[in-house]
Design a protein around this motif. Structure first.
Motif, short mmCIF file in Angstrom:
data_model
loop_
_atom_site.label_atom_id
_atom_site.label_comp_id
_atom_site.label_asym_id
_atom_site.label_seq_id
_atom_site.Cartn_x
_atom_site.Cartn_y
_atom_site.Cartn_z
N MET A 1 0.82 -1.18 0.00
CA MET A 1 0.00 0.00 0.00
C MET A 1 0.87 1.25 0.00
O MET A 1 0.45 2.28 -0.49
CB MET A 1 -0.94 -0.01 1.20
N LEU A 2 2.07 1.16 0.54
CA LEU A 2 2.96 2.33 0.60
C LEU A 2 3.30 2.84 -0.80
O LEU A 2 3.29 4.05 -1.03
CB LEU A 2 4.23 1.99 1.38
N ALA A 3 3.56 1.93 -1.73
CA ALA A 3 3.88 2.35 -3.10
C ALA A 3 2.69 3.07 -3.73
O ALA A 3 2.86 4.07 -4.43
CB ALA A 3 4.30 1.15 -3.95
N GLY A 4 1.49 2.57 -3.49
CA GLY A 4 0.29 3.21 -4.01
C GLY A 4 0.09 4.59 -3.42
O GLY A 4 -0.25 5.55 -4.13
N SER A 5 0.29 4.70 -2.12
CA SER A 5 0.14 6.01 -1.46
C SER A 5 1.17 7.00 -1.97
O SER A 5 0.86 8.18 -2.18
CB SER A 5 0.27 5.84 0.06
N SER A 6 2.39 6.53 -2.19
CA SER A 6 3.43 7.41 -2.72
C SER A 6 3.08 7.88 -4.12
O SER A 6 3.24 9.06 -4.45
CB SER A 6 4.78 6.67 -2.74
N ALA A 7 2.59 6.96 -4.95
CA ALA A 7 2.20 7.33 -6.31
C ALA A 7 1.06 8.35 -6.27
O ALA A 7 1.04 9.31 -7.05
CB ALA A 7 1.78 6.10 -7.10
N LEU A 8 0.13 8.17 -5.36
CA LEU A 8 -0.98 9.11 -5.22
C LEU A 8 -0.47 10.48 -4.81
O LEU A 8 -0.89 11.50 -5.36
CB LEU A 8 -1.98 8.58 -4.20
N ASP A 9 0.45 10.51 -3.86
CA ASP A 9 1.04 11.78 -3.41
C ASP A 9 1.83 12.47 -4.53
O ASP A 9 1.97 13.69 -4.52
CB ASP A 9 1.95 11.56 -2.21
N LEU A 10 2.34 11.68 -5.47
CA LEU A 10 3.09 12.23 -6.60
C LEU A 10 2.19 12.51 -7.81
O LEU A 10 2.69 12.69 -8.93
CB LEU A 10 4.22 11.27 -7.00
N ASP A 11 0.88 12.55 -7.56
CA ASP A 11 -0.10 12.84 -8.62
C ASP A 11 -0.03 11.85 -9.78
O ASP A 11 -0.13 12.23 -10.95
CB ASP A 11 0.04 14.27 -9.13
N ASP A 12 0.12 10.57 -9.44
CA ASP A 12 0.10 9.50 -10.45
C ASP A 12 -0.97 8.49 -10.03
O ASP A 12 -0.67 7.39 -9.58
CB ASP A 12 1.47 8.84 -10.54
N PRO A 13 -2.26 8.88 -10.19
CA PRO A 13 -3.33 8.02 -9.70
C PRO A 13 -3.44 6.68 -10.43
O PRO A 13 -3.85 5.69 -9.83
CB PRO A 13 -4.60 8.85 -9.91
N ARG A 14 -3.04 6.61 -11.70
CA ARG A 14 -3.09 5.32 -12.41
C ARG A 14 -2.12 4.33 -11.78
O ARG A 14 -2.46 3.17 -11.56
CB ARG A 14 -2.78 5.50 -13.89
#
Length: 104
Positions: A1-14
């Protein structure tokens, strides 16, 4: 889940959704990690919202809200409140309005 949260924080929702889908196999809810599962659902809803998929965002947000009803934890409640705030500009859309009414 950490990788997903990081991607979300970096504005990469896909990318976030890809990681969240992989994390789903961990089965937080089934293993007794309801609080973490609600946070996962909330972040998944945010990723859908960032992609403009209001139907998916509200479906996942509704699941998170329902799961959170059994908890007494401020962190998931705060995350859901933030999500509510992010959805509010879209309140003219029925699915969003229905979620906002549910989560009052």
């Amino acid at each position: 889940m950490l990788a997903g949260s990081s991607a979300l924080d970096l504005d990469d929702p896909r990318r976030a959704l890809t990681h969240f889908d992989q994390a789903r196999h961990v089965q937080y809810a089934a293993d007794g990690y309801v609080r973490d599962y609600v946070l996962y659902l909330t972040r998944t809803a945010r990723a859908h919202l960032q992609l403009g998929d209001l139907d998916a965002a509200c479906a996942v947000a509704t699941d998170a809200f329902t799961q959170n009803a059994t908890l007494n934890s401020s962190r998931p409640s705060d995350a859901l409140e933030d999500l509510r705030d992010e959805l509010t500009p879209h309140r003219h859309v029925r699915v969003v309005r229905d979620f906002l009414l549910l989560s009052v």
